[in-house]
Design an enzyme around this catalytic site. Sequence first.
Site, mmCIF file in Angstrom:
data_model
loop_
_atom_site.group_PDB
_atom_site.id
_atom_site.type_symbol
_atom_site.label_atom_id
_atom_site.label_comp_id
_atom_site.label_asym_id
_atom_site.label_seq_id
_atom_site.Cartn_x
_atom_site.Cartn_y
_atom_site.Cartn_z
ATOM 1 N N CYS A 112 0.848 -1.281 -0.015
ATOM 2 C CA CYS A 112 -0.100 -0.137 0.050
ATOM 3 C C CYS A 112 0.815 1.363 0.081
ATOM 4 O O CYS A 112 0.476 1.972 -0.814
ATOM 5 C CB CYS A 112 -0.790 -0.063 1.294
ATOM 6 S SG CYS A 112 -0.026 -0.068 2.752
ATOM 7 N N HIS A 151 -2.148 0.394 7.225
ATOM 8 C CA HIS A 151 -2.426 0.822 5.627
ATOM 9 C C HIS A 151 -2.036 2.282 5.471
ATOM 10 O O HIS A 151 -2.074 3.199 6.338
ATOM 11 C CB HIS A 151 -3.993 0.864 5.350
ATOM 12 C CG HIS A 151 -4.456 0.727 3.868
ATOM 13 N ND1 HIS A 151 -4.023 0.006 2.975
ATOM 14 C CD2 HIS A 151 -5.480 1.345 3.318
ATOM 15 C CE1 HIS A 151 -4.419 0.300 1.788
ATOM 16 N NE2 HIS A 151 -5.125 1.211 2.086
ATOM 17 N N ASP A 200 -7.935 6.148 -2.296
ATOM 18 C CA ASP A 200 -7.002 4.939 -2.026
ATOM 19 C C ASP A 200 -6.565 4.120 -3.326
ATOM 20 O O ASP A 200 -7.501 3.282 -3.888
ATOM 21 C CB ASP A 200 -7.993 3.749 -1.363
ATOM 22 C CG ASP A 200 -7.025 2.950 -0.535
ATOM 23 O OD1 ASP A 200 -5.731 2.780 -0.719
ATOM 24 O OD2 ASP A 200 -7.486 2.086 0.298
#
Length: 672
Positions: A417, A461, A477
């Site tokens: 991520c 994250h 995202d």
Amino acid sequence: MIGYQIPRNSLAWMLAAQIAVIAPHVLRLPVWVTAVCIGCGLWRVMVYQGRWSYPGRWIKVGFVFGGLIGIPLGYQKFYGLEPMVALLIVAFVLKLLEMHHKRDAYIVILLAYFVAITEFLFFQTIPYTIYMFVAVTMITAALIGLHQTKSHLKPMRTFRTAAILLGQSVPLMIVLFVLFPRIPPLWTVPIPSEIGRTGVTDTMSFGDIALLTRSDRLAFKATFEEKPPSFSRLYWRGLVLSEFDGKTWSQDPLLSRSVWRHRQLVPGWVDGIEYLGNEQRYNIILEPTQQNWLFSLAIPELPEDRDLVILHDHRLATRLKVRQRLRYEINSHLNYVLDRELDDFWRYRYTRIPDGSNPQSQDLAKDILVGSVSIQDYINNVLRMYNIEEFVYTLKPPMLDEQPIDEFLLETRRGFCEHYAGSFVFMMRAAGIPARVVVGYQGGEYNPRGNYVSVRQFDAHAWTEVWLENRGWVRFDPTSAVAPERVEFGLEAAIDEADIFLEDSPLSIFRYRQLLWLTELRLQIDAVGHYWDTWVVGYTPETQMSVLNEYLDVVDRKRLGMIMLTAFFSLLTIIGAIILAKRSRAVLPPVDAEYLKFCRFMERQGYPRKIGEGPLDYAVRIGSERPDLKAEVDAITAMYVQMNYIDTAISDAEILRKAVRGLRFRTLTANA
């Protein structure tokens, strides 16, 4: 000089208690201190057996220096929680070698109670509480043993007495815990950094967050008043990183320095927040992090607690570092607008990229921007690039060198991520669009038994926020463009390599979530622990007053004191009545009790014992009426007379019990 000889029963429990209270500390103690503990315990046993004498002055000096030198050598410091606990343990074990009088034994037992309490400075879970209750029972058994005669030499009977005494104190303990005013401590003890720490740090390099997926350690728990939002909306905002040096993202130094000088109750930047609804009320129990930042859903309202603040980048923080579990209540609005207007100063800071940094990525951004009709179209094109080209979401991304974003976007295309969030913000800034990285956690495991969400380190994250005209800061995202399963269902569902998940923890129970019965059992146990943390560990003065006002309608300390005293003395009266009722009943010696069982059995057979009839006359009468039982009855009577009147030293109720059982079996068999 012959020292005081401590009773064997007491010494046995004292040494057992020593092992029990020190054992949880062993992994935190230097080897030298552990060696001193073992040496003192063995020496005390030898003194009791008469093999060794009490150590001389120089030997005791050696033990003292061994412990005191081992503490700073082992911890590289002498001041702190762990060194001070180690010093207490050394004093405890050394006192074993100085028990010349009964008062010395009292001091050893008192020190044992203190050492037992220190374990709660490190852990306060249910298993540790049960363990320490057993240890305290051992210490109490040692105290009881000091006052027992030589006829009480069975250690388990002493332990049972200690357990009964502590059990009788539990109701009083509950009353004091619930009602006694909880006064904040005069000082606080800093818990060492090794005791629980969140993996999220104030910097982010490529590959950092991927390392957190190897841990299943709890980060925090969030309990909701109503059902929590869906998994995909659980973005737990922690840090905002807006500085980039070409390799690492970090906090803006202007923001990190200015906030702690801020003392206004309502900072000016809160006016830039527009709450549009979807309010969520919840509280969080945060594990120790040794940091100032907190976690919350976006966007939190200004907390009532003055120690909590909302920073300029709209994240939540506390003025004091989180050195122990912290419980705080938050209201968040999932629909919001942040900063519709952005002045030139902050626009400049959120679009900066280092000179000469990742030139190929800058060229790529310009090419995509030329083919886009608007900023929103540009953002969609960058996300589409992640989606349609051969990008891979993996827990084991390759190492990147001097130009990490160029290598990731144009060569490896394998990342976690932080790779996608960092490269996405870079692409935005290369096009002149304000953007920043947000790190925290996404998702969590919902436990319906307590209506709370457990967030663990593998839920760490990174995502992004982009500033758009008239819309303010908007969350994007980029990971969802590559692995939408990560946002919808969690990390485990997003990776193909199942064995990589928690690979450093092969015995982790979270690797076997496909076993439904095991997951159900884990959730049940976790719910019990959650209620323990909420109502016992987290029973603060504020919680106490809130609970008492709700259930007892208590509004002042005077009324609270009257209720506490009434409950306290009522319990004392009940316990005293029970104890006196038990004492009023005569306790027969075991031999007499067995003989009376024999008499009751013969009465059921039609041969009741007459008033004033002695055992021998009773046996003669039964033998004359039942010759078939004469031998057994005479043997039982002879044994009873021998044990009760002639030689009481050999009294053994078990022999008499077996003889009575044999008579009963023979009689019942004959009657059948």
